[in-house]
Design a protein around this motif. Sequence first.
Motif, PDB file in Angstrom:
ATOM      1  N   ASN A  99       0.815  -1.218   0.000  1.00 44.48           N
ATOM      2  CA  ASN A  99       0.000   0.000   0.000  1.00 44.48           C
ATOM      3  C   ASN A  99       0.850   1.270   0.000  1.00 44.48           C
ATOM      4  N   THR A 100       1.880   1.288   0.814  1.00 48.39           N
ATOM      5  CA  THR A 100       2.693   2.507   0.874  1.00 48.39           C
ATOM      6  C   THR A 100       3.469   2.715  -0.434  1.00 48.39           C
ATOM      7  N   THR A 101       3.917   1.616  -1.041  1.00 52.70           N
ATOM      8  CA  THR A 101       4.649   1.750  -2.309  1.00 52.70           C
ATOM      9  C   THR A 101       3.714   2.206  -3.433  1.00 52.70           C
ATOM     10  N   ALA A 102       2.548   1.574  -3.524  1.00 55.87           N
ATOM     11  CA  ALA A 102       1.606   1.941  -4.591  1.00 55.87           C
ATOM     12  C   ALA A 102       1.142   3.389  -4.425  1.00 55.87           C
ATOM     13  N   THR A 103       0.825   3.789  -3.210  1.00 49.68           N
ATOM     14  CA  THR A 103       0.312   5.153  -3.025  1.00 49.68           C
ATOM     15  C   THR A 103       1.412   6.184  -3.277  1.00 49.68           C
ATOM     16  N   ALA A 104       2.645   5.860  -2.890  1.00 47.49           N
ATOM     17  CA  ALA A 104       3.744   6.798  -3.166  1.00 47.49           C
ATOM     18  C   ALA A 104       3.918   6.968  -4.671  1.00 47.49           C
ATOM     19  N   ALA A 105       3.844   5.870  -5.414  1.00 48.18           N
ATOM     20  CA  ALA A 105       3.972   5.954  -6.877  1.00 48.18           C
ATOM     21  C   ALA A 105       2.816   6.755  -7.473  1.00 48.18           C
ATOM     22  N   VAL A 106       1.610   6.517  -6.970  1.00 55.86           N
ATOM     23  CA  VAL A 106       0.436   7.228  -7.497  1.00 55.86           C
ATOM     24  C   VAL A 106       0.566   8.733  -7.240  1.00 55.86           C
ATOM     25  N   VAL A 107       1.005   9.105  -6.054  1.00 57.86           N
ATOM     26  CA  VAL A 107       1.137  10.539  -5.746  1.00 57.86           C
ATOM     27  C   VAL A 107       2.217  11.173  -6.620  1.00 57.86           C
ATOM     28  N   LYS A 108       3.293  10.458  -6.853  1.00 53.94           N
ATOM     29  CA  LYS A 108       4.340  11.006  -7.736  1.00 53.94           C
ATOM     30  C   LYS A 108       3.793  11.212  -9.151  1.00 53.94           C
ATOM     31  N   ILE A 109       3.044  10.230  -9.640  1.00 55.78           N
ATOM     32  CA  ILE A 109       2.476  10.371 -10.994  1.00 55.78           C
ATOM     33  C   ILE A 109       1.499  11.550 -11.024  1.00 55.78           C
ATOM     34  N   ALA A 216       7.091   6.142 -14.317  1.00 57.72           N
ATOM     35  CA  ALA A 216       7.444   5.804 -12.935  1.00 57.72           C
ATOM     36  C   ALA A 216       7.821   4.323 -12.888  1.00 57.72           C
ATOM     37  N   ASP A 217       8.774   4.001 -12.016  1.00 53.45           N
ATOM     38  CA  ASP A 217       9.301   2.632 -11.953  1.00 53.45           C
ATOM     39  C   ASP A 217       9.553   2.288 -10.484  1.00 53.45           C
ATOM     40  N   VAL A 218       8.944   1.207  -9.991  1.00 54.26           N
ATOM     41  CA  VAL A 218       9.158   0.841  -8.587  1.00 54.26           C
ATOM     42  C   VAL A 218      10.213  -0.258  -8.417  1.00 54.26           C
ATOM     43  N   ASN A 219      10.781  -0.701  -9.517  1.00 55.30           N
ATOM     44  CA  ASN A 219      11.819  -1.738  -9.445  1.00 55.30           C
ATOM     45  C   ASN A 219      13.204  -1.099  -9.254  1.00 55.30           C
ATOM     46  N   ALA A 220      13.825  -1.411  -8.111  1.00 54.86           N
ATOM     47  CA  ALA A 220      15.130  -0.810  -7.805  1.00 54.86           C
ATOM     48  C   ALA A 220      16.292  -1.711  -8.200  1.00 54.86           C
ATOM     49  N   GLU A 230      17.367   6.358 -13.844  1.00 57.22           N
ATOM     50  CA  GLU A 230      18.134   6.130 -12.621  1.00 57.22           C
ATOM     51  C   GLU A 230      17.177   6.030 -11.454  1.00 57.22           C
ATOM     52  N   VAL A 231      17.525   5.145 -10.495  1.00 58.14           N
ATOM     53  CA  VAL A 231      16.600   4.871  -9.379  1.00 58.14           C
ATOM     54  C   VAL A 231      16.322   6.104  -8.537  1.00 58.14           C
ATOM     55  N   THR A 232      17.263   7.038  -8.489  1.00 58.70           N
ATOM     56  CA  THR A 232      17.102   8.196  -7.598  1.00 58.70           C
ATOM     57  C   THR A 232      16.265   9.320  -8.218  1.00 58.70           C
ATOM     58  N   TRP A 233      15.937   9.201  -9.478  1.00 60.09           N
ATOM     59  CA  TRP A 233      15.188  10.284 -10.127  1.00 60.09           C
ATOM     60  C   TRP A 233      13.826  10.477  -9.454  1.00 60.09           C
ATOM     61  N   SER A 234      13.480  11.736  -9.251  1.00 57.78           N
ATOM     62  CA  SER A 234      12.176  12.041  -8.659  1.00 57.78           C
ATOM     63  C   SER A 234      11.596  13.249  -9.402  1.00 57.78           C
ATOM     64  N   GLY A 235      11.124  12.984 -10.607  1.00 56.76           N
ATOM     65  CA  GLY A 235      10.587  14.066 -11.432  1.00 56.76           C
ATOM     66  C   GLY A 235      11.612  14.640 -12.387  1.00 56.76           C
ATOM     67  N   LEU A 243      10.392  11.690 -15.028  1.00 59.64           N
ATOM     68  CA  LEU A 243      10.710  10.300 -14.672  1.00 59.64           C
ATOM     69  C   LEU A 243      10.925  10.158 -13.169  1.00 59.64           C
ATOM     70  N   PHE A 244      10.351   9.083 -12.637  1.00 61.85           N
ATOM     71  CA  PHE A 244      10.468   8.779 -11.212  1.00 61.85           C
ATOM     72  C   PHE A 244      11.041   7.369 -11.067  1.00 61.85           C
ATOM     73  N   GLY A 245      12.159   7.236 -10.351  1.00 62.31           N
ATOM     74  CA  GLY A 245      12.763   5.921 -10.123  1.00 62.31           C
ATOM     75  C   GLY A 245      12.355   5.351  -8.777  1.00 62.31           C
ATOM     76  N   ALA A 246      12.796   4.108  -8.524  1.00 61.78           N
ATOM     77  CA  ALA A 246      12.324   3.388  -7.337  1.00 61.78           C
ATOM     78  C   ALA A 246      12.755   4.048  -6.029  1.00 61.78           C
ATOM     79  N   ILE A 247      13.926   4.658  -6.009  1.00 58.92           N
ATOM     80  CA  ILE A 247      14.341   5.314  -4.762  1.00 58.92           C
ATOM     81  C   ILE A 247      13.670   6.678  -4.647  1.00 58.92           C
ATOM     82  N   GLY A 248      13.500   7.357  -5.776  1.00 55.62           N
ATOM     83  CA  GLY A 248      12.741   8.617  -5.777  1.00 55.62           C
ATOM     84  C   GLY A 248      11.342   8.401  -5.210  1.00 55.62           C
ATOM     85  N   ILE A 249      10.736   7.278  -5.573  1.00 57.33           N
ATOM     86  CA  ILE A 249       9.409   6.941  -5.043  1.00 57.33           C
ATOM     87  C   ILE A 249       9.551   6.379  -3.617  1.00 57.33           C
ATOM     88  N   GLY A 250      10.590   5.567  -3.409  1.00 56.09           N
ATOM     89  CA  GLY A 250      10.769   4.899  -2.113  1.00 56.09           C
ATOM     90  C   GLY A 250      11.010   5.860  -0.958  1.00 56.09           C
TER      91      GLY A 250
END
Length: 286
Positions: A99-109, A216-220, A230-235, A243-250
């Motif tokens: 739930n926390t991973t999916a919602t974080a990805a949704v909010v980033k998108i 957006a990508d949740v696979n790190a 890159e995993v650290t990308w956050s927008g 682009l949002f990477g897994a650590i940017g979302i994580g």
Amino acid sequence: MKKILLQLDGDRVPSVFDAITAYDAGADVLLQHGGVEVREVRDLVHGAMFTRGVGDLKNSAVFIGGTDVGRGEAMLREVGYAFFGPLRVSVMLDANGCNTTATAAVVKILSAGDLSGKKVVILAGTGPVGQRAAGLLAKEGAEVTLTSRTVERAEAVCVALGERFGVKIAPAACSDTGDARYVLEGAHAVLCAGAAGVPLVSEAIWRNHPTLRVLADVNAVPPLGVEGSEVTWSGKEIDGKKLFGAIGIGDFKMKVHRRCIAKLFEQNDLVLDAEEILALAKELAE
Ligand code: NAP
């Protein structure tokens, strides 16, 4: 009065990650139970319900974890059956971080703009993260397509999501990055929700894509879901796309997880599942 979190975990050894996050979020004491069977939940929850007066019950709460998300969902239902009247404690479901991973990805998108009527593709969306993200994005008004390597599996998941979230999601087959080219036609956003180390969108496809604006990508775990990211990308903005990477979302997911745990101790009747956690994540993002 001490804030006590009852950690119910379907795995033999309860998650260290969930325990540390709970302490960081303000829990004073963790009562950790591993290998919990669904039939054992009621008695464990009664132990938390009957020990404090109604006015003090907000200081006790339940967290459901474990890697088996289906079992976690069954445990959450069982927790609900254990309550009656005002005798209840707040409860959160985040088995495998779904739930926390999916919602974080949704909010980033969503941070990249409104999705009403726009095509959003959840690649390899049949896992716990992808399913929740698909349901939540459809509730936000997006035209969601969810893929699997087999169309039958995608169809079954879309039917289940229709029942769970009251939304219509289009199933599609997608076995490799070649198929992704067709599935992404006309798409505004894509979420790569595949298993760790599964590449889903090639750089050649996304860089020149005429309609894609958000990836957006949740696979790190390399290779990443979005090749060339890159995993650290956050927008990160590239060629008119965010682009949002897994650590940017994580990183945001961790904030959401901690906020949820803190919230459990503010009242005794919260149930934090996908929709409620999304609402908290949106508040945090403001
Ligand atoms: P999952 O269930 O492990 O996998 C999702 C889907 O990927 C599966 O249902 C499967 O779909 C597809 N898949 C599996 N192996 C594949 C392969 N070799 N090639 C193509 N597709 C394949 O995923 P999840 O638990 O929902 O997690 C999704 C992602 O989020 C994972 O990368 C995970 O590591 C990450 N995650 C991150 C966090 C965090 O906090 N950052 C937390 C949880 C998860 P089909 O069989 O239907 O094709």
